[in-house]
Design an enzyme around this catalytic site. Structure first.
Site, mmCIF file in Angstrom:
data_model
loop_
_atom_site.group_PDB
_atom_site.id
_atom_site.type_symbol
_atom_site.label_atom_id
_atom_site.label_comp_id
_atom_site.label_asym_id
_atom_site.label_seq_id
_atom_site.Cartn_x
_atom_site.Cartn_y
_atom_site.Cartn_z
ATOM 1 N N GLY A 201 0.808 -1.182 0.152
ATOM 2 C CA GLY A 201 0.038 0.028 0.073
ATOM 3 C C GLY A 201 0.800 1.231 0.157
ATOM 4 C CE LYS A 202 3.656 2.322 4.404
ATOM 5 N NZ LYS A 202 2.830 1.163 4.901
ATOM 6 C CG ASN A 203 3.821 7.342 -1.351
ATOM 7 O OD1 ASN A 203 2.833 6.806 -0.718
ATOM 8 N ND2 ASN A 203 3.971 8.700 -1.277
#
Length: 409
Positions: A201-203
């Site tokens: 879910g990170k950038n």
């Protein structure tokens, strides 16, 4: 962004365009043929664990951040643990961090045998309050672990000044903060060490994974050895024509290394980081524009000296102006086919920290208040402007239907 709702009767019945036909998830990773082809190449190469692609990813990440060293690990949690271990945190030590964070930030302090000292957040950015940090320092304080919440950098000038006065280390929890900057300097190069997350879910993502950055030669050498059983800096080479079967254990290390499979994703994700960031900025700008007319909502703060990573777009409900609470608001958004999340349940509210360390709910009132009101709206590069518009319309609709006004009594 035009408001598509209008009041059509004395009881404030809201007429709205039909809700979405499909559910908008809170997050969806951005993966294309580049990552897939690189992954296939890795599978065909016969080298699946840590090897040449992990090293390439490290070199590229270090250049991107502007750090001397970047060391790939299997999670940000592992990275934080290694960073604390590298500076010698152990039993009897204390590490100050913010209560408004995920479980891992404090758990790694406990894994080192030290005590996490939880302090409150600032009222606007929800990052750690430097004044409370200084008030919490004791002779046992070994480090400060600031969390760059939602992608907004902490007040690092104040934190670093405090650390310098007391001769303690600063380790940045940068899980949310790629590619944030503070006074023009990238997060990950501000403290003594930093840890990034590449969770799904990170950038940018490697599926699971993380990176530790530092400019300190000694810390980098310790982490390079200790992430792979404490063998040696280039332990992985023992399976190449450059290595030897012989090895020596220099420290009882950990199994925290990244694999080339994960790094295959990271290499291509990093190339697209600036493009991803621009899309996040655009979505955030549309949210700020579309939701700004709503007095019932507090929008994220962006201080002028920072570049926000926009990992999250957290809104806070002004509950005094609404007839529904945060949990009901989330359910109403779900009924409008909008996915959300909550970041975070403050650590001092959890049973472990209350029972073991005696924290009370009122010990960190700003974090408690934020938790009761906060909702993270969807924000990721795959979102279209129409998706953002759908979220704005859904929030506007719910607010209009649940305003605490004279009409509603």
């Amino acid at each position: 962004m035009a408001n598509q709702y209008e009041i059509v009767s004395d009881d404030s019945t809201v007429c709205a365009s039909p809700r979405r036909s499909s559910f908008l998830p809170f997050h969806r990773p951005s993966i294309d043929d580049g990552e897939i082809e690189e992954m296939i190449d890795t599978l065909r190469s016969g080298w699946l664990t840590m090897g040449p692609k992990t090293l390439r990813f490290e070199e590229q990440f270090a250049r991107y951040i502007g750090a001397k060293y970047a060391l790939a690990v299997n999670s940000c949690t592992a990275g934080l643990h290694l960073a604390l271990n590298a500076i010698g945190v152990g039993p009897g030590d204390e590490v100050i961090t913010c209560t408004f964070t995920f479980a891992a930030t404090a758990a790694v302090i406990l894994h080192c045998g030290a005590r996490p000292v939880l302090v409150d957040c600032l009222p606007d950015t929800l990052t750690i309050d430097p004044a409370q940090v200084e008030a919490a320092i004791t002779p046992r304080t070994k480090a400060i672990l600031p969390v760059h919440f939602a992608g907004h950098p902490c007040e690092m000038a104040e934190i670093l000044a405090i650390a310098s006065r007391h001769n303690i280390s600063v380790i940045e929890d940068a899980a949310h903060a790629l590619p944030a900057a503070y006074h023009g300097q990238r997060v990950g190069t501000l403290g003594d060490l930093a840890a990034f997350s590449f969770y799904a879910g990170k950038n940018i993502t490697t599926g699971e994974g993380g990176m530790v950055t530092t400019n300190n030669d000694e810390y980098a050498d310790r982490i390079a050895q200790r992430r792979l059983h404490g063998i040696s800096r280039d332990a992985w080479k023992r399976y190449t024509d450059q290595g030897s079967w012989y090895y020596e254990i220099t420290y009882p290390g950990f199994k925290y290394n990244m694999t080339d499979l994960n790094a295959s994703l990271g290499i291509h994700q990093l190339r697209k980081c600036d493009r991803f960031h621009a899309k996040r900025q655009r979505c955030a700008a549309l949210y700020l524009e579309g939701l700004s007319p709503l007095d019932e909502i507090t929008l994220p703060t962006v201080q002028p000296e920072v570049e926000h990573a926009w990992h999250l777009f957290p809104i806070r409900l002004n509950l005094e102006s609404l007839t529904v609470g945060r949990d009901s608001f989330i359910e109403l958004l779900r009924q409008e086919k909008i996915g959300t999340s909550v970041h975070f349940i403050p650590l001092h509210m959890h049973p472990y920290y209350r029972q073991v360390f005696g924290y009370r709910l009122q010990d960190c009132p700003r974090a408690l208040s934020a938790f009761e009101r906060i909702i993270s709206l969807p924000l990721y590069p795959e979102m279209t402007e129409e998706d953002v518009g759908d979220v704005v319309r859904a929030v506007t609709k719910i607010v209009a239907a649940h305003q605490r006004s004279a009409i509603h009594g």
